[in-house]
Enzyme design. Sequence first.
Site, PDB file in Angstrom:
ATOM      1  N   TYR A   1      30.409  36.828  45.737  1.00 16.22           N
ATOM      2  CA  TYR A   1      28.543  38.177  46.693  1.00 16.22           C
ATOM      3  C   TYR A   1      27.708  37.438  47.403  1.00 16.22           C
ATOM      4  O   TYR A   1      26.578  37.656  46.861  1.00 16.22           O
ATOM      5  CB  TYR A   1      29.134  38.994  44.941  1.00 16.22           C
ATOM      6  CG  TYR A   1      29.623  39.714  44.583  1.00 16.22           C
ATOM      7  CD1 TYR A   1      31.438  39.061  44.930  1.00 16.22           C
ATOM      8  CD2 TYR A   1      30.361  40.954  44.347  1.00 16.22           C
ATOM      9  CE1 TYR A   1      32.599  39.516  44.041  1.00 16.22           C
ATOM     10  CE2 TYR A   1      30.909  41.467  43.765  1.00 16.22           C
ATOM     11  CZ  TYR A   1      32.490  40.629  43.983  1.00 16.22           C
ATOM     12  OH  TYR A   1      33.370  41.486  43.340  1.00 16.22           O
TER      13      TYR A   1
ATOM     14  N   LYS B   1      40.286  28.113  39.981  1.00 16.84           N
ATOM     15  CA  LYS B   1      40.660  28.175  40.904  1.00 16.84           C
ATOM     16  C   LYS B   1      41.104  26.837  41.600  1.00 16.84           C
ATOM     17  O   LYS B   1      40.570  26.621  42.496  1.00 16.84           O
ATOM     18  CB  LYS B   1      41.377  29.384  41.959  1.00 16.84           C
ATOM     19  CG  LYS B   1      42.835  29.211  43.155  1.00 16.84           C
ATOM     20  CD  LYS B   1      43.432  29.476  42.193  1.00 16.84           C
ATOM     21  CE  LYS B   1      44.963  29.703  42.951  1.00 16.84           C
ATOM     22  NZ  LYS B   1      45.963  29.506  42.022  1.00 16.84           N
TER      23      LYS B   1
ATOM     24  N   ASP C   1      45.313  33.223  38.984  1.00 20.69           N
ATOM     25  CA  ASP C   1      46.069  34.044  39.036  1.00 20.69           C
ATOM     26  C   ASP C   1      46.934  33.853  37.823  1.00 20.69           C
ATOM     27  O   ASP C   1      47.271  35.377  37.001  1.00 20.69           O
ATOM     28  CB  ASP C   1      46.929  33.372  40.270  1.00 20.69           C
ATOM     29  CG  ASP C   1      46.999  31.736  39.840  1.00 20.69           C
ATOM     30  OD1 ASP C   1      46.020  31.355  39.186  1.00 20.69           O
ATOM     31  OD2 ASP C   1      48.291  31.682  41.422  1.00 20.69           O
TER      32      ASP C   1
ATOM     33  N   ASP D   1      34.573  40.003  38.383  1.00 26.18           N
ATOM     34  CA  ASP D   1      34.738  41.393  38.682  1.00 26.18           C
ATOM     35  C   ASP D   1      36.553  41.637  38.152  1.00 26.18           C
ATOM     36  O   ASP D   1      36.344  43.193  38.102  1.00 26.18           O
ATOM     37  CB  ASP D   1      34.060  41.633  40.301  1.00 26.18           C
ATOM     38  CG  ASP D   1      33.878  42.729  40.451  1.00 26.18           C
ATOM     39  OD1 ASP D   1      33.370  43.433  39.834  1.00 26.18           O
ATOM     40  OD2 ASP D   1      33.227  43.344  41.472  1.00 26.18           O
TER      41      ASP D   1
ATOM     42  N   ASP E   1      37.849  44.289  35.082  1.00 26.46           N
ATOM     43  CA  ASP E   1      37.731  45.766  35.019  1.00 26.46           C
ATOM     44  C   ASP E   1      38.992  45.700  34.611  1.00 26.46           C
ATOM     45  O   ASP E   1      39.982  46.641  33.821  1.00 26.46           O
ATOM     46  CB  ASP E   1      38.014  45.823  36.578  1.00 26.46           C
ATOM     47  CG  ASP E   1      37.083  46.614  37.274  1.00 26.46           C
ATOM     48  OD1 ASP E   1      36.142  46.746  37.125  1.00 26.46           O
ATOM     49  OD2 ASP E   1      37.743  47.579  37.856  1.00 26.46           O
TER      50      ASP E   1
END
Length: 341
Positions: A131, A177, A210, A234, A238
């Site tokens: 971001y 990751k 993942d 983010d 959710d």
Amino acid sequence: MTKTYNIAVLEGDGIGPEVTDSTVKVLKAINDTSNFKLIFLYGEAGYHCIAEYDTNLPKETIELLKQTEACLKGPMTTPEEPGAPVSAAVKIRKMFNLYANVRPCRSYPNVDALKPDIDLVVVRENTEGMYSGIEYQVSSGAAVAMRIITQEASRRVAEYAFNLAEKRRKHLTYVHKANILRVTDGVFNAAVKAAAKKHPDVTVDDVHIDAMAMHLIKKPEIYDVIVTTNLFGDVLSDEAAQVTGSLGLAAGANIGDSYGMFEPVHGSAPKYTGQNLVNPTATIMAAQMMMDYLGEKKAAEKIQKAVMKVLQEGKVRTKDLGGSSTTSEMSDAIELKVRAI
Ligand code: NAD
């Protein structure tokens, strides 16, 4: 002298005005039943401002934020066209250095969650990563985005997450990751490991993003504090919100060293605008986090208890929770409980 807090209120777009009005109603009940005063200062921000101000965050609003101790922010619609103003939330987070995005997710009474005993918090780095807002078109068919990860931003968010874990079940999971993003997640992971040395009583484990997306569905109840970089956080928050029942219940805090902004995790849900249909609880719980941040623990507890009681009774439930109550019926019920506690 009575303690006074100036609270900025940015209603936002879409369902934003409905959920923030509902929340201010609950905060007015807190104001009426506490020994401190809340003063609400309304500012303009969001998509609806662009036509008038040519920006989604007018300078008058920035000045207003500077006069306040905290901000209650409604969801805002983010323009997606290249060259359009970047998200107002992202600008405020960077401007006020709100480096930790804190999103608690828990199972609630009478709300269908994947497991009955989920109680976790996602702590997301809030100022950089994917971001960063730095994206280039390098040729007609190729574009790049900068994933900026710095030692300092990683250190402070890791430190925040460890301090939170110390106050909870003392278990921290960092998500990355680094098998693919070796350099950027290498910096993040090194910062987490350095912070871990200062918190030897916190159990630490790490999971690839993942795998984490899967574990959150399979065994969400085993997690306590999850810390990760901006985009991963983010997405995970959710997912965690839905795993616990509804986006309409999930609140988020944006915390820095000298300011806090509090908002629902959900967006402006434009198709529900003005219908008095959505769940205001996420924004009300954001206000609960704001009271906690301001050090008004009793007020925070009151809001938490009021929400739990309304959910427990199960008489007033919005559509996302399987009921047919309106936004205002839900917030009226919570307001009444606050006044009665
Ligand atoms: P969204 O969260 O607005 O809506 C997705 C779906 O979630 C809705 O269709 C609805 O079914 C459900 N939902 C959301 N809020 C709810 C509530 N209070 N009660 C019940 N159900 C609810 O996500 P989106 O459609 O991807 O985004 C819409 C706009 O919001 C976009 O412009 C996006 O950029 C913006 N957005 C803003 C923020 C923010 O201001 N912090 C966060 C996320 C998305």
